[in-house]
Enzyme design. Sequence first.
Site, PDB file in Angstrom:
ATOM      1  N   VAL A 286     -57.090   2.540 -87.347  1.00 59.08           N
ATOM      2  CA  VAL A 286     -56.531   1.964 -86.111  1.00 59.08           C
ATOM      3  C   VAL A 286     -56.045   0.512 -86.282  1.00 59.08           C
ATOM      4  CG1 VAL A 286     -57.840   3.456 -84.542  1.00 59.08           C
ATOM      5  CG2 VAL A 286     -58.815   1.263 -85.261  1.00 59.08           C
TER       6      VAL A 286
ATOM      7  N   ASP B 211     -66.556  -1.638 -96.405  1.00 57.82           N
ATOM      8  CA  ASP B 211     -65.965  -0.304 -96.478  1.00 57.82           C
ATOM      9  C   ASP B 211     -65.746   0.038 -97.952  1.00 57.82           C
ATOM     10  OD1 ASP B 211     -64.420   1.935 -96.405  1.00 57.82           O
ATOM     11  OD2 ASP B 211     -62.951   1.167 -94.974  1.00 57.82           O
TER      12      ASP B 211
HETATM   13  N1  LIG Z   1     -49.514  -2.954 -85.099  1.00 60.51           N
HETATM   14  C1  LIG Z   1     -49.142  -2.401 -86.251  1.00 60.51           C
HETATM   15  N2  LIG Z   1     -47.851  -2.092 -86.479  1.00 60.51           N
HETATM   16  C2  LIG Z   1     -47.468  -1.520 -87.639  1.00 60.51           C
HETATM   17  N3  LIG Z   1     -48.309  -1.211 -88.638  1.00 60.51           N
HETATM   18  C3  LIG Z   1     -49.611  -1.500 -88.462  1.00 60.51           C
HETATM   19  C4  LIG Z   1     -50.096  -2.113 -87.280  1.00 60.51           C
HETATM   20  N4  LIG Z   1     -51.431  -2.286 -87.400  1.00 60.51           N
HETATM   21  C5  LIG Z   1     -51.767  -1.820 -88.606  1.00 60.51           C
HETATM   22  N5  LIG Z   1     -50.681  -1.341 -89.253  1.00 60.51           N
HETATM   23  C6  LIG Z   1     -50.634  -0.712 -90.561  1.00 60.51           C
HETATM   24  O1  LIG Z   1     -51.373   0.495 -90.463  1.00 60.51           O
HETATM   25  C7  LIG Z   1     -52.122   0.729 -91.630  1.00 60.51           C
HETATM   26  C8  LIG Z   1     -53.608   0.853 -91.260  1.00 60.51           C
HETATM   27  O2  LIG Z   1     -54.062  -0.393 -90.774  1.00 60.51           O
HETATM   28  P1  LIG Z   1     -55.493  -0.966 -91.217  1.00 60.51           P
HETATM   29  O3  LIG Z   1     -55.677  -0.823 -92.690  1.00 60.51           O
HETATM   30  O4  LIG Z   1     -55.625  -2.312 -90.629  1.00 60.51           O
HETATM   31  O5  LIG Z   1     -56.433   0.068 -90.464  1.00 60.51           O
HETATM   32  P2  LIG Z   1     -58.005   0.282 -90.639  1.00 60.51           P
HETATM   33  O6  LIG Z   1     -58.531   0.586 -89.295  1.00 60.51           O
HETATM   34  O7  LIG Z   1     -58.600  -0.848 -91.373  1.00 60.51           O
HETATM   35  O8  LIG Z   1     -58.027   1.592 -91.561  1.00 60.51           O
HETATM   36  P3  LIG Z   1     -59.307   2.216 -92.319  1.00 60.51           P
HETATM   37  O9  LIG Z   1     -60.112   2.938 -91.284  1.00 60.51           O
HETATM   38  O10 LIG Z   1     -58.674   3.140 -93.314  1.00 60.51           O
HETATM   39  O11 LIG Z   1     -60.040   1.073 -92.933  1.00 60.51           O
HETATM   40  C9  LIG Z   1     -51.834  -0.428 -92.567  1.00 60.51           C
HETATM   41  O12 LIG Z   1     -50.825  -0.022 -93.452  1.00 60.51           O
HETATM   42  C10 LIG Z   1     -51.306  -1.525 -91.640  1.00 60.51           C
HETATM   43  O13 LIG Z   1     -50.371  -2.382 -92.292  1.00 60.51           O
HETATM   44 MG   LIG Z   2     -59.767  -0.893 -93.157  1.00 63.10          MG
END
Ligand SMILES: Nc1ncnc2c1ncn2[C@@H]1O[C@H](COP(=O)(O)OP(=O)(O)OP(=O)(O)O)[C@@H](O)[C@H]1O
Ligand SMILES: [Mg+2]
Length: 364
Positions: A35, A61
């Site tokens: 997310v 993580d």
């Molecule tokens: N608002 C946004 N607009 C476009 N792309 C986004 C946005 N927010 C995050 N992303 C992209 O979406 C992907 C997932 O984001 P992120 O890694 O922050 O999620 P996460 O919750 O940490 O995932 P995980 O659960 O796998 O750790 C990344 O490639 C990030 O660059």
């Molecule tokens: Mg992450």
Amino acid sequence: MASFEDDIDVPDPSLMNVVEQDSLKWIFVGGKGGVGKTTTSCCLSIQLAKKRNKVLIVSTDPAHNLSDAFCQKFGRDPMLVDGFDNLYVMEIDANADMDKIQGEMSAAAGDDEQSVLQSLMGDLTSSIPGIDEAMSFSELMKQVQTMDYDTIVFDTAPTGHTLRLLSFPTIMEKALGKIMDLKDKFGGMLSSMSGLMGGGAGTGPNGESPTDMMLGKLEETREIINKVNTMFQDPTVTTFVCVCIPEFLSIFETERLVQELSKFGIDSHNVVINQVLFPEKDAEELAEWFEEEKGKLSKEAREICSKMMARKKMQDKYIGQCFDLYGDDFHIVLQPLLDHEVRGVEKLTDFSETLVNPVDLEVD
Ligand SMILES: Nc1ncnc2c1ncn2[C@@H]1O[C@H](COP(=O)(O)OP(=O)(O)OP(=O)(O)O)[C@@H](O)[C@H]1O
Ligand SMILES: [Mg+2]
């Protein structure tokens, strides 16, 4: 406009409250998988680094993505983010930490105790899920507490994982109970086994048996974890930022997370809703715009717009639910869905601005 914020007195839609609360030492960022937890952790930390002397982001993580987000390889030791002189990152690996703990105990034990220690450790990790993470987390906390960071931001693993962190004290009690049982049942046998193998009554640093060495380590871990949990339950030093996207499963999981946090006495009063289509407009406004413009659009463009608007309508429904659930008590920050990934210091820094200077939601 039918705004999400009907009440003027609701908390402002910004994470500035977190940045400005100087007493905050531990900030958790969590939510469902994918997310935007890592993106939010990085952006919040960039903003924190403007106001604090030294900030650390830690990833617990196993699928480390801080390195991906910053496009820079990090490891177990804190490393400066390129372009900053006060923002550090470290990525923890529970398995590697367990190997290290085992290695340290083995080194302190005699040759013959090592196999007994190894089988005790193997038995613990297979029968008590989460003990490896608990011990690794305790090592991390022992380490970071001796460092002079003003604030430490945890980029946590997806929700299920995060909540395990809250159950570490229970896990430690179970582990201690298990080793005590083993000691009661087999204590004599374990020391005579090591005696038979030539190790004498016990060859730990103070001549103790493998079970006693293990008990000592678990007791030390329990003490750290209990201390840390007390800190995490103090809202002046700890808060949890929940990240979600405006979809059913994510909102559902956020509610579960908020409930669990409240049950464990951990403060949370910020929700980031990420990947919002046109946060500055609502679906009704867009529908009005579409009515006026659609005559000028090709069939294909109309289809694309219709799809986008159906999605926006769905998002608005869940954003509305979020405001109904948390609007009175939580700062709710809408982050726009960008048309590119948020990777690298420059893009993260730009994106971090909307966390503290959010889009202006019109209020009726
Ligand atoms: N608002 C946004 N607009 C476009 N792309 C986004 C946005 N927010 C995050 N992303 C992209 O979406 C992907 C997932 O984001 P992120 O890694 O922050 O999620 P996460 O919750 O940490 O995932 P995980 O659960 O796998 O750790 C990344 O490639 C990030 O660059
Ligand atoms: Mg992450």
